[in-house]
Design a protein around this motif. Sequence first.
Motif, PDB file in Angstrom:
ATOM      1  N   HIS A 276       0.832  -1.194   0.000  1.00  0.00           N
ATOM      2  CA  HIS A 276       0.000   0.000   0.000  1.00  0.00           C
ATOM      3  C   HIS A 276       0.871   1.251   0.000  1.00  0.00           C
ATOM      4  CE1 HIS A 276      -2.741  -3.058   1.738  1.00  0.00           C
ATOM      5  NE2 HIS A 276      -3.688  -2.359   1.151  1.00  0.00           N
ATOM      6  N   ARG A 277       0.214   2.360  -0.199  1.00  0.00           N
ATOM      7  CA  ARG A 277       0.837   3.664  -0.014  1.00  0.00           C
ATOM      8  C   ARG A 277      -0.171   4.578   0.688  1.00  0.00           C
ATOM      9  NH1 ARG A 277       0.897   7.688  -5.196  1.00  0.00           N
ATOM     10  NH2 ARG A 277      -1.319   7.567  -5.716  1.00  0.00           N
ATOM     11  N   GLN A 312      -4.054   3.337  -0.268  1.00  0.00           N
ATOM     12  CA  GLN A 312      -4.303   2.934  -1.646  1.00  0.00           C
ATOM     13  C   GLN A 312      -3.389   1.771  -1.978  1.00  0.00           C
ATOM     14  OE1 GLN A 312      -3.314   5.788  -4.685  1.00  0.00           O
ATOM     15  NE2 GLN A 312      -4.855   4.984  -6.089  1.00  0.00           N
ATOM     16  N   GLU A 313      -3.965   0.690  -2.469  1.00  0.00           N
ATOM     17  CA  GLU A 313      -3.180  -0.517  -2.753  1.00  0.00           C
ATOM     18  C   GLU A 313      -2.422  -0.355  -4.057  1.00  0.00           C
ATOM     19  OE1 GLU A 313      -3.696  -5.388  -2.684  1.00  0.00           O
ATOM     20  OE2 GLU A 313      -5.436  -4.070  -2.446  1.00  0.00           O
ATOM     21  N   CYS A 314      -1.158  -0.768  -4.023  1.00  0.00           N
ATOM     22  CA  CYS A 314      -0.288  -0.661  -5.198  1.00  0.00           C
ATOM     23  C   CYS A 314      -0.078  -2.007  -5.895  1.00  0.00           C
ATOM     24  CB  CYS A 314       1.069  -0.069  -4.804  1.00  0.00           C
ATOM     25  SG  CYS A 314       0.965   1.583  -4.096  1.00  0.00           S
ATOM     26  N   GLY A 315      -0.261  -3.113  -5.180  1.00  0.00           N
ATOM     27  CA  GLY A 315      -0.053  -4.415  -5.791  1.00  0.00           C
ATOM     28  C   GLY A 315       1.420  -4.787  -5.848  1.00  0.00           C
ATOM     29  N   PRO A 316       1.742  -6.040  -6.150  1.00  0.00           N
ATOM     30  CA  PRO A 316       0.809  -7.142  -6.386  1.00  0.00           C
ATOM     31  C   PRO A 316       0.237  -7.706  -5.087  1.00  0.00           C
ATOM     32  CG  PRO A 316       3.036  -7.950  -6.522  1.00  0.00           C
ATOM     33  CD  PRO A 316       3.145  -6.469  -6.285  1.00  0.00           C
ATOM     34  N   ARG A 317      -0.641  -8.680  -5.213  1.00  0.00           N
ATOM     35  CA  ARG A 317      -1.286  -9.314  -4.072  1.00  0.00           C
ATOM     36  C   ARG A 317      -1.166 -10.830  -4.264  1.00  0.00           C
ATOM     37  NH1 ARG A 317      -7.546  -8.260  -3.747  1.00  0.00           N
ATOM     38  NH2 ARG A 317      -6.794  -6.093  -3.760  1.00  0.00           N
TER      39      ARG A 317
END
Length: 423
Positions: A276-277, A312-317
């Motif tokens: 995340h960021r 805010q998710e940046c990925g990967p997951r």
Amino acid sequence: MAKERKRRQPADAPPPGDDDEGRDHRREKKPRKERPDPVLPSQIKNKDKRKEVHAKLKREKKAQKRQLARERGQAAQRAPPEKLVPRTIENTREPDETVCRPDDQELFAGNDADEFNAVLKQQTTPKVLITTCRFNSGRGPAFIEELMQVIPNSCYVKRGTYELKKIVEYANNRDFTSLVVVHTNRREPDALLIINLPAGPTAHFKLSKLILRKDIKNHGNPTSHKPELVLNNFTTRLGHRVGRMIQSLFPQEPNFRGRRVVTFHNQRDYIFFRHHRYIFEMKENKIASKDKKAKTSESKSQPEKQVICRLQECGPRFTLKLLTLQHGTFDTKNGEYEWVHKWLSSDEQAGWQIAACCWVLLLHMAWGSHPIQVRPYVSARTSVQARAYDTEVGWSRVQQCSGTWLAPSPGPAMLSAPVWSNG
């Protein structure tokens, strides 16, 4: 003396000699009329009457429920009941003896002598080499590109036809601290191999549920800042060791103003990865002024600035599951294993082996001669620890070794049973 007054007896009274008969006569009462059963609304043919009876029964039930709720509330005020705790997988697990405690002096003394001490004490800067298996395609390159953005100070080297031992030697000569190998099967990344350099250990993870950045809704783009690392629920001795290995991949001086955070969350022996960021936004709230002399609407409303933070998710997951932890660098023949995942219990493996041998016998009976050849099982691991593990567990996954499929090793109930191969 006063004269005794005689009691007047009614005309219907029995004679003085018949006392018992008079008592029986008094006891006799008229039979009570039995109350009829309540009439159900379904038994009433008149529609209006049926609705009226149904509404009356409904009101009575609601009043009864309210009365019961009132009584329960009064009883709870007198003596509050114990709060019910729902049964979950986490609170019903058997207690683990290997859980680390804060006062475990032996554990902290071992940290000063393990293989990750130099990186974690900032004596050495982490430097990570990322490579793949020999045949890499599908989502493998995209996953490696995003993995390089997650791990700072990492570089990618194409595998080609080189053996993994040659790659380890190449990385040691160039002062790399870790080697990450992404394995691809059927154009999909399915395993992750992390080798700590120069002397190990080696961790083999199963990789599943991979979601790339482009497939995440409303994803963000990461920056080049050093991320903040969050390791959650690595409480056992094995989890402590795996957590220190993951921690050695990242620099120990994160840029907290860089607004990046990498999370490894361990739950039920699965490690969930998220990236995340932070996003800080200024929001203005209009507050009505109390000044009555203000004439315009602008003077009446005063904006108040407020800082709002969101993720805010940046990925990967993806999800990791530890399969093996091996001493030293990668060595399938003479390597010593610290920990190996136990696949099946003894009863389950015995049943699986019996079913497998039954299938072999059915094939013999159906076709007589077929390309399947019967031969004894040969383990791919030859170390003392691997042989001891095969003897205790009696199970080895079906794996491909030099073009030959190796079947499960014979358990205690099937020591003399044949095992197949298509060699």
